[in-house]
Design an enzyme around this catalytic site. Structure first.
Site, PDB file in Angstrom:
ATOM      1  CG  HIS A 131       4.985 -24.269  19.397  1.00 33.14           C
ATOM      2  ND1 HIS A 131       5.416 -25.458  19.923  1.00 33.14           N
ATOM      3  CD2 HIS A 131       4.045 -24.585  18.475  1.00 33.14           C
ATOM      4  CE1 HIS A 131       4.765 -26.455  19.337  1.00 33.14           C
ATOM      5  NE2 HIS A 131       3.929 -25.954  18.449  1.00 33.14           N
ATOM      6  CG  ASP A 208      10.424 -21.523  17.458  1.00 36.03           C
ATOM      7  OD1 ASP A 208      10.526 -21.936  16.291  1.00 36.03           O
ATOM      8  OD2 ASP A 208       9.507 -21.873  18.221  1.00 36.03           O
ATOM      9  CD  GLN A 211       4.714 -21.824  11.856  1.00 36.05           C
ATOM     10  OE1 GLN A 211       4.547 -21.627  10.649  1.00 36.05           O
ATOM     11  NE2 GLN A 211       4.256 -22.902  12.463  1.00 36.05           N
ATOM     12  CE  LYS A 234       6.191 -26.199  12.312  1.00 36.96           C
ATOM     13  NZ  LYS A 234       4.817 -26.659  12.372  1.00 36.96           N
ATOM     14  CB  CYS A 372       1.337 -26.183  20.381  1.00 35.44           C
ATOM     15  SG  CYS A 372       0.834 -27.795  19.816  1.00 35.44           S
TER      16      CYS A 372
HETATM   17  N1  C6P Z   1       3.744 -25.597  15.047  1.00 39.01           N
HETATM   18  C1  C6P Z   1       1.466 -25.497  14.183  1.00 39.01           C
HETATM   19  O1  C6P Z   1       0.458 -26.003  13.676  1.00 39.01           O
HETATM   20  P1  C6P Z   1       7.955 -29.260  15.270  1.00 39.01           P
HETATM   21  O2  C6P Z   1       6.680 -29.942  15.706  1.00 39.01           O
HETATM   22  O3  C6P Z   1       9.112 -29.642  16.134  1.00 39.01           O
HETATM   23  O4  C6P Z   1       8.223 -29.404  13.813  1.00 39.01           O
HETATM   24  O5  C6P Z   1       7.706 -27.676  15.463  1.00 39.01           O
HETATM   25  C2  C6P Z   1       7.345 -27.187  16.717  1.00 39.01           C
HETATM   26  C3  C6P Z   1       7.069 -25.715  16.629  1.00 39.01           C
HETATM   27  C4  C6P Z   1       7.924 -24.838  17.275  1.00 39.01           C
HETATM   28  N2  C6P Z   1       7.764 -23.509  17.179  1.00 39.01           N
HETATM   29  C5  C6P Z   1       6.758 -22.978  16.459  1.00 39.01           C
HETATM   30  C6  C6P Z   1       6.654 -21.492  16.345  1.00 39.01           C
HETATM   31  C7  C6P Z   1       5.856 -23.808  15.786  1.00 39.01           C
HETATM   32  O6  C6P Z   1       4.872 -23.265  15.068  1.00 39.01           O
HETATM   33  C8  C6P Z   1       5.993 -25.213  15.897  1.00 39.01           C
HETATM   34  C9  C6P Z   1       5.005 -26.135  15.250  1.00 39.01           C
HETATM   35  C10 C6P Z   1       2.694 -26.358  14.351  1.00 39.01           C
HETATM   36  O7  C6P Z   1       1.503 -24.328  14.533  1.00 39.01           O
HETATM   37  C11 C6P Z   1       2.370 -27.653  15.010  1.00 39.01           C
HETATM   38  S1  C6P Z   1       1.848 -27.474  16.685  1.00 39.01           S
END
Ligand code: C6P
Length: 414
Positions: A131, A208, A211, A234, A372
């Site tokens: 991401h 990370d 997910q 999430k 992203c």
């Molecule tokens: N992915 C998706 O629709 P935040 O925004 O900080 O809570 O998470 C960022 C992030 C980091 N790593 C991974 C693997 C992610 O999937 C995400 C967030 C969302 O896939 C929003 S772009």
């Protein structure tokens, strides 16, 4: 087999759905089919109530006041820290740092750890399926320190190429930062193996977990990662709350990330000393209500038995993959052997966004675009995908509705 059958019966998805008020709304006169859980999950009543209760009954700033409300709010906030510690199986409470989300957790490490530990010609390894939140912070610090960013390639199925990873590792490798579950492909990466390989080369590892946390049992002690980042929103919790887990001995020697209230020991114009862990990394007033309500989300996850949730989601994933692949003109992106509940696809010839709009007209929420992960989309030579992502409350009927809606969309678009 008998145990699996029993588990299917034990998993009462209707009762579970009743705990999520938003699942009853209608969208464009259709019952909502919410398949955008990788973007954010819906919140159970208990989480919503905890947010309301804090503001109604004991709204106060934490760690600062000696009055009743401040003490109550501080205790509730700190109870979440203990709950997160248990949830992740971290050795110490001080290893749990509250942030705004995964993005801030990774930025904290890249900025603080990176500033102290990276120097010219050092190397940081990430992967093709990261991401942007696990790419850009490393680009920024590598540029500042004149360090190099290396990228693990992936196969056409969407699996990491571990042989190449092995060949990228060297004494120059200082950090390996990889995603546990890909938000665009659903691939579950073999993080334990990656961590072992990286440690053998003397590197530190960040996982990370944005997910993975809602779908897999996370045990940072067993995994032996040095850092683990997650977002509460999430995992059925509120937005604006995240966690950075870090090994105590590493966190202890890292410089502060941001300066401000709470993170200080003593401030003098000549010199400031810093607070102990975890407060050294928690400058300013945090999202108190969100952190407190996050505890309810963790209770909720545990009460519903993570193993049963995992099995339910795997059955759904299998069903959805079969049904969607059977449609004419579908190209699935991400066919890893080990996957969590993400189905990314293209409907031949149609722009993902057009498909998304037509699904929305039928009450179905999916995400479209690059999610992203632009370098990953470039790897597949596509601008983006349509992504359906699953959660504990999704049903087989919803997958049927998605498939029917895709057939309708296809007739209109092609
Ligand atoms: N992915 C998706 O629709 P935040 O925004 O900080 O809570 O998470 C960022 C992030 C980091 N790593 C991974 C693997 C992610 O999937 C995400 C967030 C969302 O896939 C929003 S772009």
């Amino acid at each position: 087999m008998e145990a699996v059958k029993e588990n299917i019966q034990a998993y009462n998805v209707t009762a579970l759905r009743n705990k999520f008020p938003v699942l009853n709304v209608k969208v464009n006169r259709h019952p909502l089919v919410y398949l955008d859980n990788a973007a954010t999950t819906q919140k159970p009543e208990s989480v919503i109530k905890a947010l309301e209760s804090y503001y109604k009954n004991y709204n106060a700033n934490i760690h600062r006041g000696i009055h009743h409300l401040a003490e109550k709010a501080t205790a509730a906030f700190e109870e979440t820290r203990t709950e997160v510690q248990k949830f992740l199986n971290a050795a110490y409470r001080e290893e749990i740092i509250f942030t705004k989300g995964t993005t801030e957790s990774i930025n904290l490490v890249a900025s603080s750890w990176g500033r102290k530990n990276l120097k010219e010609n050092d190397e940081v390894i990430i992967s093709t399926m990261e991401h942007h939140s696990n790419i850009v912070p490393w680009q920024l610090i590598c540029e500042e320190k004149k360090a190099k960013l290396k990228v693990i390639p992936i196969s056409d199925e969407g699996e990491l190429d571990l042989d190449t990873f092995h060949s990228l590792l060297s004494p120059k490798t200082k950090m390996v930062s990889v995603v546990h579950v890909s938000n665009s492909l659903g691939t579950i990466n073999p993080v334990e193996e990656i961590i072992e390989m990286a440690h053998a080369a003397g590197a530190v590892v960040l996982i990370d977990g944005a997910q993975s946390t809602a779908h897999l049992k996370i045990d940072v002690a067993r995994m032996n990662c040095d850092f683990f980042a997650l977002s509460a929103h999430k995992v059925y919790g509120p937005t604006g709350v995240g966690v950075l887990y870090g090994k105590k001995e590493i966190l202890e020697v890292m410089p502060p990330y941001q300066g401000g209230g709470e993170m200080i020991g003593e401030v003098k114009f000549e010199k400031t000393t810093y607070n102990e862990l975890p407060y050294k990394f928690e400058a300013g007033t945090p999202n108190i209500a969100g952190v407190i309500a996050f505890r309810e989300a963790l209770f909720f996850l545990n009460a519903n038995n993570p193993t049963l949730i995992h099995e339910h989601e795997q059955r759904l994933l299998e069903y959805a993959t079969e049904k969607i692949s059977a449609l004419d003109g579908i190209r699935l992106i991400g066919r890893a052997k080990n996957k969590a509940g993400v189905i990314s696809f293209l409907l031949n010839g149609a722009h993902p966004q057009d498909v998304g709009v037509l699904l929305d007209q039928q009450g179905i929420a999916v995400r479209t675009g690059h999610h992203c992960t632009q370098p990953l989309m470039d790897r597949f030579g596509i601008p983006g995908t349509v992504r359906a992502s699953l959660a504990m409350y999704n049903t087989h009927e919803e997958i049927d509705l998605l498939t029917e809606a895709l057939l309708k969309a296809k007739k209109m678009l092609l």
